[in-house]
Design an enzyme around this catalytic site. Structure first.
Site, PDB file in Angstrom:
ATOM      1  N   HIS A  20       0.862  -1.187   0.000  1.00 30.27           N
ATOM      2  CA  HIS A  20       0.000   0.000   0.000  1.00 30.27           C
ATOM      3  C   HIS A  20       0.894   1.233   0.000  1.00 30.27           C
ATOM      4  O   HIS A  20       2.122   1.110  -0.010  1.00 30.27           O
ATOM      5  CB  HIS A  20      -0.979  -0.033   1.178  1.00 30.27           C
ATOM      6  N   HIS A  23       3.918   1.568   2.452  1.00 23.63           N
ATOM      7  CA  HIS A  23       5.145   0.884   2.013  1.00 23.63           C
ATOM      8  C   HIS A  23       5.801   1.661   0.872  1.00 23.63           C
ATOM      9  O   HIS A  23       7.023   1.800   0.809  1.00 23.63           O
ATOM     10  CB  HIS A  23       4.845  -0.532   1.519  1.00 23.63           C
ATOM     11  N   CYS A 128      -0.704 -12.157  19.558  1.00 27.43           N
ATOM     12  CA  CYS A 128      -1.706 -11.899  18.515  1.00 27.43           C
ATOM     13  C   CYS A 128      -1.150 -12.390  17.189  1.00 27.43           C
ATOM     14  O   CYS A 128      -0.130 -11.897  16.723  1.00 27.43           O
ATOM     15  CB  CYS A 128      -2.049 -10.418  18.428  1.00 27.43           C
TER      16      CYS A 128
HETATM   17  N1  MSP Z   1       8.484  -6.832   8.341  1.00 26.94           N
HETATM   18  C1  MSP Z   1       8.571  -5.765   9.268  1.00 26.94           C
HETATM   19  C2  MSP Z   1       9.878  -5.005   9.118  1.00 26.94           C
HETATM   20  C3  MSP Z   1      11.123  -5.799   9.236  1.00 26.94           C
HETATM   21  S1  MSP Z   1      12.503  -4.836   8.866  1.00 26.94           S
HETATM   22  C4  MSP Z   1      13.777  -5.778   9.308  1.00 26.94           C
HETATM   23  C5  MSP Z   1       7.431  -4.784   9.052  1.00 26.94           C
HETATM   24  N2  MSP Z   1       6.834  -4.821   7.849  1.00 26.94           N
HETATM   25  S2  MSP Z   1       5.587  -3.918   7.398  1.00 26.94           S
HETATM   26  O1  MSP Z   1       5.143  -4.477   6.137  1.00 26.94           O
HETATM   27  O2  MSP Z   1       4.639  -3.788   8.421  1.00 26.94           O
HETATM   28  O3  MSP Z   1       6.196  -2.533   7.004  1.00 26.94           O
HETATM   29  C6  MSP Z   1       6.444  -1.545   7.950  1.00 26.94           C
HETATM   30  C7  MSP Z   1       6.956  -0.295   7.252  1.00 26.94           C
HETATM   31  O4  MSP Z   1       6.060   0.083   6.173  1.00 26.94           O
HETATM   32  C8  MSP Z   1       6.999   0.935   8.123  1.00 26.94           C
HETATM   33  O5  MSP Z   1       8.132   1.021   8.917  1.00 26.94           O
HETATM   34  C9  MSP Z   1       6.950   2.026   7.077  1.00 26.94           C
HETATM   35  O6  MSP Z   1       8.219   2.126   6.492  1.00 26.94           O
HETATM   36  C10 MSP Z   1       5.964   1.490   6.082  1.00 26.94           C
HETATM   37  N3  MSP Z   1       4.581   1.876   6.430  1.00 26.94           N
HETATM   38  C11 MSP Z   1       3.547   1.020   6.678  1.00 26.94           C
HETATM   39  N4  MSP Z   1       2.419   1.736   6.891  1.00 26.94           N
HETATM   40  C12 MSP Z   1       2.677   3.049   6.814  1.00 26.94           C
HETATM   41  C13 MSP Z   1       1.921   4.234   6.927  1.00 26.94           C
HETATM   42  N5  MSP Z   1       0.622   4.234   7.171  1.00 26.94           N
HETATM   43  N6  MSP Z   1       2.566   5.407   6.775  1.00 26.94           N
HETATM   44  C14 MSP Z   1       3.895   5.462   6.483  1.00 26.94           C
HETATM   45  N7  MSP Z   1       4.619   4.373   6.381  1.00 26.94           N
HETATM   46  C15 MSP Z   1       4.070   3.149   6.581  1.00 26.94           C
HETATM   47  O7  MSP Z   1       7.130  -4.019   9.936  1.00 26.94           O
END
Ligand code: MSP
Length: 484
Positions: A20, A23, A128
């Site tokens: 999304h 990411h 969870c």
């Molecule tokens: N897999 C773990 C990270 C492991 S890194 C060794 C994870 N993945 S995640 O798919 O949840 O991605 C998290 C990251 O996606 C956030 O840190 C950010 O970079 C990005 N974002 C996810 N949702 C977001 C928003 N709503 N706004 C901005 N960035 C966001 O956590």
């Protein structure tokens, strides 16, 4: 003199989610920085990828009648497709299910075990499956996981723990002295606060295989599989060859910057350096943390149904404009709300009526008057100074400021300048050559600075001006209907 290197990473994204714009935001920023550093002549390694192990993935795969591997292949593919659509030029895409990564994780665990950094402990916690993590009492709302509205499972089992507490004084020192530079400053203080509060304790790095089977089996305990953070974080070193190709690894590590949002700050700023210290490796040079953004005032979530996918934006605005719109609207680092209605407005004003229109007007005048631009004759007195200011903004991750300055320059030095000089009223001669020459050089400067942000269209503009006989440019950004 050796060439400066620049190793930049995004988090690896959970494969159970479709890509999304959250990411996409982090990934676009990494791409802008990577392109900018390549332009500066640095040797760049830009890493992104997918995080694929764990109970949640196995659960979702089963729901979709797929094996975990099939499910991962499919969803990891969605991320790769999204990044292609957005013109992301990463140097490598790691998957935690890559055989090379899995083997490296086995070796990392072996080293941590042999070094005495792991201990076996009874673990009880509320887990969870949706979040793929244990939740503390504080996290729960009415006993439920607030994100997934489900009752966490109470799990008691023997796990391996990483002895984080032994490293905390050292980590605190590394962060406060900026040897690990955490930015913005407020995030640095947040982490130092966490360490001071004493809430960071030894953390579990494995799960019983009979509960979570989709993971890497520990080499010293066949009944346990790796659990989330050692497996996930170590992607940053396994992707560049650790531990089997140490020469290549040493060429890139430590990374210049890890990018992420605040949700995973603790893991990157505290857990990860501690794991690296235990492995006898250098810590990351810096970590830049951006805010989470909301959509029209709400958290982005499948339940609310307001998830914006990169491909939706790309099909409406194109890749370049999507990148522009996500980066120009608010300071990187701050929490912000995305207003979908403003996207079209901003697109029309800045890109269709702004940049696109300026390029069309100028090239039209040049073609009509059959002007041959003598590039060597025109120099912009302030361009060096202006570039230095943009460089400073980029060093502070203020992409919004860079893009605003570019827009401002376009307005002042092209639009206003043209309205004042009125070249359309001039007859052929040195003055007309000069005026159109100046705006052409301005557009070239602007397009050059837009290259990292809008790689395709910026290159297209440069190509339009690179020929001897310049002709009217095609429409670069078709105007969009606000109501469609
Ligand atoms: N897999 C773990 C990270 C492991 S890194 C060794 C994870 N993945 S995640 O798919 O949840 O991605 C998290 C990251 O996606 C956030 O840190 C950010 O970079 C990005 N974002 C996810 N949702 C977001 C928003 N709503 N706004 C901005 N960035 C966001 O956590």
């Amino acid at each position: 003199m050796s060439v400066q290197k620049f190793y930049i990473t995004t988090p690896i994204y959970y494969v159970n989610d479709e890509p999304h714009i959250g990411h996409a935001y982090t990934t676009i920023v990494a791409d802008v920085l990577a392109r900018y550093h390549r332009w500066q002549g640095h040797q760049v390694f830009f890493l992104t990828g997918t995080d694929e192990h764990g109970a949640k993935v196995a659960e979702m795969a089963a729901k979709n009648n797929m094996t975990p591997k099939q499910f991962c292949d499919q969803n990891s593919g969605y991320f790769r497709e999204a990044w292609q659509l957005l013109n992301i030029a990463n140097d490598y895409f790691i998957r935690t299910t890559d055989a090379q990564h899995e083997q490296a994780v086995v070796e990392i665990f072996q080293k941590l075990y042999a070094g005495g950094f792991l201990e076996e402990r009874e673990y009880q916690g509320s887990y969870c499956v949706g979040c793929e993590k244990f939740l503390s009492e504080r996290d729960l709302v009415d006993g439920l996981c607030p994100d997934h509205k489900r009752l966490p499972e109470v799990i008691t089992e023997k796990n391996w723990f990483f002895k984080l507490e032994d490293f905390l004084p050292q980590i605190r020192e590394l962060i406060s002295s900026d040897q690990i530079k955490i930015r913005p400053e407020s995030r640095k203080n947040e982490v130092l606060g966490l360490i001071k509060e004493g809430v960071l304790t030894n953390f579990s790095v494995s799960r019983q295989k009979n509960k979570v089977s989709w993971g890497v089996t520990l080499p010293f305990d066949q009944d346990q599989v790796s659990y989330v953070w050692v497996d996930a974080l170590s992607n940053y070193i396994t992707a560049i060859g650790y531990p089997s190709k140490m020469e290549e690894f040493n060429q890139w590590w430590p990374c210049e910057v890890h990018l992420m949002a605040q949700d995973i700050l603790k893991f990157h700023a505290v857990y990860w350096p501690a794991i690296l210290l235990a492995l006898g490796l250098p810590v990351p040079q810096s970590e830049f943390i951006h805010g989470f953004f909301t959509i029209n005032g709400q958290k982005m979530s499948k339940t609310i149904g307001n998830v914006i996918k990169p491909k939706d934006l790309v099909s409406r605005f194109g890749a370049d404009a999507t990148r522009y719109l996500l980066l120009s609207q608010f300071p990187f680092g701050q929490e912000a709300d995305i207003r979908e209605d403003l996207f079209t407005e901003r697109y029309n004003s800045d890109l269709a009526n702004g940049l696109g229109n300026a390029v069309a007007r100028i090239t039209n005048l040049i073609e009509k008057n059959d002007i041959k631009i003598d590039w060597s004759k025109i120099s912009l007195p302030d361009s060096q100074q202006w570039a230095t200011e943009r460089q400073k903004e980029l060093a502070e991750y203020r992409f919004d400021l860079v893009l605003n300055a570019i827009n401002q320059r376009l307005k002042n030095n092209v639009d206003t300048y043209l309205s004042e000089k009125k070249p359309w009223k001039m007859s052929a001669g040195p003055e007309l050559d000069q005026v159109l020459g100046v705006v052409a050089v301005e557009i070239k400067l602007i397009a050059t600075w837009l290259l990292p942000f809008m790689p395709q269209v910026a290159q297209q503009i440069l190509d339009i001006f690179a020929v001897e006989k310049i002709v009217k440019a095609p429409i670069l950004f078709p105007r969009l209907d606000l109501n469609s």
